[in-house]
Design a protein around this motif. Structure first.
Motif, mmCIF file in Angstrom:
data_model
loop_
_atom_site.group_PDB
_atom_site.id
_atom_site.type_symbol
_atom_site.label_atom_id
_atom_site.label_comp_id
_atom_site.label_asym_id
_atom_site.label_seq_id
_atom_site.Cartn_x
_atom_site.Cartn_y
_atom_site.Cartn_z
ATOM 1 N N GLU A 135 0.837 -1.202 0.000
ATOM 2 C CA GLU A 135 0.000 0.000 0.000
ATOM 3 C C GLU A 135 0.869 1.249 0.000
ATOM 4 O OE1 GLU A 135 -3.514 -2.466 2.266
ATOM 5 O OE2 GLU A 135 -2.360 -1.023 3.420
ATOM 6 N N TYR A 138 2.234 2.340 -3.334
ATOM 7 C CA TYR A 138 1.232 3.077 -4.114
ATOM 8 C C TYR A 138 1.135 4.525 -3.619
ATOM 9 C CZ TYR A 138 -2.880 3.076 -7.186
ATOM 10 O OH TYR A 138 -3.765 3.303 -8.214
ATOM 11 N N HIS A 139 1.180 4.688 -2.289
ATOM 12 C CA HIS A 139 1.075 6.035 -1.718
ATOM 13 C C HIS A 139 2.254 6.902 -2.129
ATOM 14 C CE1 HIS A 139 -1.488 4.446 1.918
ATOM 15 N NE2 HIS A 139 -2.095 4.312 0.759
ATOM 16 N N GLU A 141 4.227 6.734 -4.610
ATOM 17 C CA GLU A 141 4.225 7.073 -6.032
ATOM 18 C C GLU A 141 3.353 8.312 -6.256
ATOM 19 O OE1 GLU A 141 3.284 3.676 -8.609
ATOM 20 O OE2 GLU A 141 2.316 5.117 -9.955
ATOM 21 N N ARG A 142 2.186 8.294 -5.614
ATOM 22 C CA ARG A 142 1.257 9.396 -5.797
ATOM 23 C C ARG A 142 1.726 10.663 -5.088
ATOM 24 N NH1 ARG A 142 -2.625 11.705 -2.963
ATOM 25 N NH2 ARG A 142 -4.082 12.940 -4.189
ATOM 26 N N ASP A 145 4.606 12.194 -7.015
ATOM 27 C CA ASP A 145 4.101 12.826 -8.248
ATOM 28 C C ASP A 145 3.462 14.176 -7.952
ATOM 29 O OD1 ASP A 145 4.867 10.815 -9.870
ATOM 30 O OD2 ASP A 145 2.855 10.034 -10.305
#
Lengths: 255, 194
Positions: A135, A138-139, A141-142, A145
């Motif tokens: 999880e 995924y966090h 990466e966002r 960005d």
């Protein structure tokens, strides 16, 4: 397990669980307030993952403690001085940029720590970290960005992101301030010494900030006291009055 | 099968600590024998039969696929007379997890299973690689793009165009992201690949 070893493990688990819990609560405060619907949903989902991870960490902490406590007892029936989260996560959200900057600074740390914890000598720690690690990937990466998008965005967004970094950077050092609990965890092979993660963290954060055209402050001054429980900021107490309101008003109430 | 009130709550454990399942339901005798079980023998359906029953339990949030399509049922086995169903969560905080447990219990008790225990298993962590091909096909037919290792949908589940763009990395449930097709202009859910 000797009592002191058990206490040390509990303290470590509280540090992991309280970081997730308090940040999860903070991020959930955005629900219904984010600048656009997609960001609102993204923040709520991030908070949900963090609260889910909290259930595992604090659930295990409750098991290791004597008695028959649950994760809920640990989350809702402790007062400020018993929380072991880093100060970074209890700070108020500020604007959207500051929230995402804090998220990245935390995600970056977790993205380095959790994969190591998934090789922990404690199988429960390892399995929770393995789950949380996916999880977190995924966090980060966002959040990375978004930090780049806003940092290298408009004049206004750049200025806000630089201000957020300047404001939050003094809270980064606490993540790497090792103490006797960390030493005990490292000796038992349960968790790495946080100080050993610093260079990898600096490399990751440095790369993202460069891409975001943001300047990392020179000073290495660090506010501390949350992990050890010595001093929290005034903000944690206010947060708890909301988060724990139901259990304080109606002790023992269940869903 | 709405509103079946269960006698005795199911026990959900963390794997290491077997606990007794709630087993107070009335004993079964007479003409309600299970398929393949000769009259008079212990009524204990095979694990293959249990898997078939679980195939029919839909995911509560995406009812077009079943729990077995999703790949979250990790094991079905007996320990003594107790049936142990091992379940892994999709996402740590997925609110559907407790409903999934309830649905499993409701379905199995509806088939006459009395001694039941659900175990939560975190490791190995769930991956969308465990989703069945039929589950992926059903998702796409339903309008949700199935997970792809490349990290984004292969094509629009509505019109099949490959001209798609991301709107948000997150969506209406923890397992989905929001995408949009630039050919037919329809937004759609993409099942995140983890």
């Amino acid at each position: 397990m000797a009592t002191s070893d058990k206490d040390m493990l509990v303290q470590f688990l509280l540090r992991m669980g309280d970081n997730s819990l308090i940040l999860g609560h903070r991020v959930s405060e955005w629900c219904g307030h984010a600048p656009v619907l997609e960001e609102d949903i993204a923040l709520a989902n991030t908070a949900l993952d963090l609260i889910g991870q909290t259930q595992f960490w604090l659930g295990y902490a409750a098991e290791v403690m004597d008695g028959d406590k649950t994760a809920d007892d640990v989350a809702f029936l402790r007062d400020v001085w018993n929380f072991r989260n880093i100060l970074l996560v209890e700070l108020p959200n500020g604007d959207f940029g500051q929230t995402l900057m804090r998220q990245f600074l935390f995600d970056a740390y977790q993205s380095i720590l959790l994969p190591r914890l998934s090789k922990s000598s404690d199988p429960r720690v390892a399995e929770i970290a393995e789950k949380a690690s996916k999880e977190c990937a995924y966090h980060v990466e966002r959040s990375a960005d978004t930090v780049v998008g806003l940092g290298d965005g408009t004049e206004e967004s750049h200025a806000r992101m630089q201000a957020a970094l300047d404001r939050l950077w003094p809270y980064v050092g606490e993540m790497f301030a090792s103490d006797d609990i960390d030493a005990a965890m490292a000796a038992a092979g349960i968790a790495p010494d946080p100080a050993s993660l610093r260079s990898e963290y600096d490399a990751l954060v440095g790369k993202v900030m460069a891409e975001a055209t943001l300047t990392i402050p020179q000073s290495d001054f660090a506010h501390k006291g949350g992990r050890s429980g010595k001093t929290h900021t005034e903000h944690l107490g206010h947060l708890l009055t909301q988060m724990q309101w139901l259990q304080r008003a109606y002790p023992g109430a269940s869903w | 099968m709405a509103a079946t009130r269960l006698s005795g709550g199911v026990v959900v454990t963390d794997g290491q600590r077997p606990t007794e399942g709630g087993g107070e339901a009335p004993s079964r005798r007479g003409g309600r024998g299970l398929p393949g079980v000769p009259p008079g023998e212990t009524l204990r359906p095979s694990t293959d039969t249990i898997w078939t029953w679980l195939d029919a339990v839909p995911d509560p949030e995406i009812p077009v696929i079943s729990l077995t399509d999703l790949g979250i049922i990790r094991d079905v086995a007996y320990e003594g007379d107790t049936l142990i169903v091992t379940v892994t969560p999709t996402y740590s905080g997925c609110p559907a997890t407790s409903i999934i447990n309830l649905d499993i219990e409701t379905a199995l008790r509806g088939h006459g299973i009395e001694q039941l225990e659900l175990r939560r298993q975190l490791s190995p962590a769930w991956t969308t690689d465990w989703m069945t091909q039929s589950g992926r096909d059903k998702l796409e037919a339903y309008g949700i793009a199935p997970p792809q290792p490349a990290g984004g949908p292969e094509k629009c589940p509505h019109c099949g165009s490959q001209a798609v763009e991301k709107m948000s990395q997150f969506g209406s449930t923890p397992c989905k992201a929001q995408w949009r097709c630039t050919a037919c202009l329809e937004p759609f859910d993409y099942f995140k690949c983890i």
